[in-house]
Structures are given as C-alpha cells and as structure tokens.
Design a protein around this motif. Structure first.
Motif, PDB file in Angstrom:
ATOM      1  N   ALA A 207       0.857  -1.184   0.000  1.00 32.15           N
ATOM      2  CA  ALA A 207       0.000   0.000   0.000  1.00 32.15           C
ATOM      3  C   ALA A 207       0.894   1.235   0.000  1.00 32.15           C
ATOM      4  CB  ALA A 207      -0.920  -0.012   1.218  1.00 32.15           C
ATOM      5  N   GLU A 209       1.240   3.739   1.999  1.00 37.44           N
ATOM      6  CA  GLU A 209       1.926   4.056   3.263  1.00 37.44           C
ATOM      7  C   GLU A 209       3.137   3.149   3.449  1.00 37.44           C
ATOM      8  OE1 GLU A 209      -1.257   3.183   3.066  1.00 37.44           O
ATOM      9  OE2 GLU A 209      -2.399   5.002   3.530  1.00 37.44           O
ATOM     10  N   LYS A 265      -4.947   0.639  -0.016  1.00 33.79           N
ATOM     11  CA  LYS A 265      -4.729   0.497   1.433  1.00 33.79           C
ATOM     12  C   LYS A 265      -4.994  -0.920   1.874  1.00 33.79           C
ATOM     13  CE  LYS A 265      -9.399   2.063   2.571  1.00 33.79           C
ATOM     14  NZ  LYS A 265     -10.215   2.973   3.363  1.00 33.79           N
TER      15      LYS A 265
END
Length: 265
Positions: A207, A209, A265
């Motif tokens: 993802a 992040e 995500k």
C-alpha cells in the motif's frame, strides 16, 4: 464504463535484450484472453547500434540524453526494429498485433521536456490529455492488440523519446474510464523484493503508506522508486490494479499469483 477488462503490460529492456526470454514472454502474452496492450522500450539495442554508428549514449542519473543523432537511432530501434520483431512474433501466436508509435493515428502526444538543471534533449513528457482514447478504443474494439514503442510526437512533426513506464501508466489511467484496467510491469525480478539479493523475498502486496516506509528504510530504492510512483499514481486515477513481476511468470497473472500487487490500502 464497459464491462470489458483491459490488461496493459509493459515489458522491460532486459527481457527485450534476451531473444529466448522475449519469445517465451510473447507466447504467454498472446495467450492472455481478452483485450490487451503491450508497451516496450528498446533495451540496450539502441546503445549498441549507436556505438556502431559512432554515436555514443549519454546518460545522466541513469536517464538517456537524446540529442538529434540519438533520436534517429532510438526511433529506428524502438519504433522500427524492436516493434516490428515483437509484432511479427505475436502474429505467430495468433495474436493480431498492430505496432504503433505515438504519432501513428495521433495516439499519444507529448511535449519536449523543459530544460531545468539538465537538458535531456528530445525527450517527451506526457500531459493529462495526451492519450487519444477514441483512436485506441477503435483498435481494441476491432480486435487488434496495440503494441506501443517508446516514441511519441508533439503534434508539430517532432518525434520524442519517452519513458515506456510513463507511457504504460498514461494509457492505463486514460483508458480506465472505458475499461476495467489492470497494469502489469514485467521485468527480470520476481517482484518488489525486501532483500535485493534474495529473488524469493517478494513483497506480495504494498500500500502507499508501506511504500513510503520501505523507501525511507532503503528497502525500495533506485530505479524501483519511479516505477512504483508511476504505479500508485495510476491507482489513484482509477486503474483497477497494478502488478510488478517476472516476465517468465506472466502465465500466473490470470490466477492472481503474479509478483507484487500494489493496492490503495
């Protein structure tokens, strides 16, 4: 949106440089059902041909500087020799391919990269509205498989050398309004690796992040960074899924077991 799926596959230069690997990849590509597009660069063939012609390759931070003489060479190799070899091989596997540069059918326009710290010469940058979606749709709906070389044009007669990863990303985002698009980057590694020395250390999903975290720790570095940045940009603009993996494993894509999958995500 059409219910139809579209797979856009970009093949890396190291595979193009290996005739046996390339042939095996093209056979697997041809076997993928439904609508598909192939995007390719030219590998090291342009550098070798240029050297034979007395035109030396110039690289700055790993990126090719394209002067007028080198533009002639990359156009000959990317849009000519490499593109037509790929198209001919795909016909052998009953895949009705059609080879395109950005100038053919006015399918992809670009602008010459502005000079900032470095003058990259005749290199094209793709803008938001650069992709001619209606023209590409005509090819796809007529049953053709477009094969794009990494050559675009500016609409005023000037050809430009353009990054193939960027072309693949631009095609994916532009066509995602018509099709459920998956973007697949094929190269010589099994995927994004947590240890560059261990081919089996594939990170199955990433993802945005996690990408920033891996980048900060140096797990993801160098040429993989712009590749993943392009990929996440495509997801944020409507592309259904993005995969990065080994060209020899392309047949596993249909089972969703191919390389690294990038997710929101």
């Amino acid at each position: 949106m059409s219910n139809s799926t579209l797979n856009i596959i970009k093949i890396g230069g190291n595979v193009i440089d290996d005739d046996i690997q390339l042939e095996a990849f093209l056979e697997k590509f041809a076997a993928i059902p439904g609508k598909k597009i192939l995007v390719h660069g030219g590998g090291k063939i342009a550098t070798r041909l240029g050297s034979r012609l007395g035109i030396e390759a110039k690289l700055v931070e790993g990126r090719r500087v394209t002067d007028k003489e080198m533009l002639d060479v990359v156009t000959m190799v990317y849009a000519g020799l490499t593109n037509k070899r790929i198209v001919a091989s795909l016909q052998k596997y009953q895949c009705d391919a059609i080879g395109l540069s950005g100038a053919d059918g006015n399918v992809i326009k670009s602008i010459k990269r502005p000079v900032k710290d470095i003058d990259y010469g005749y290199v094209g940058d793709i803008l938001v509205d650069s992709v001619n979606v209606p023209a590409i749709k005509k090819f796809l709906e007529a049953g053709f498989t477009p094969v794009f070389s990494a050559i675009t044009h500016n609409g005023n007669g000037q050809l430009l050398n353009t990054n193939a990863d960027t072309i693949a990303s631009a095609l994916s985002t532009s066509l995602s309004g018509l099709y459920d698009v998956s973007l697949i980057y094929c190269f010589e590694k099994n995927g994004v690796l947590s240890d560059v020395l261990d081919d089996n250390s594939v990170i199955e999903t990433i993802a945005i992040e996690q990408f920033e975290n891996y980048k900060a720790k140096g797990i993801i570095s160098e040429g993989m960074i712009p590749k993943l940045q392009n990929a996440f940009e495509a997801i944020n603009k409507g592309v259904k899924s993005v995969y990065i993996g080994n060209a020899t494993n392309l047949h596993l894509f249909q089972q969703q077991k191919f390389g690294t999958r990038l997710i929101i995500k």
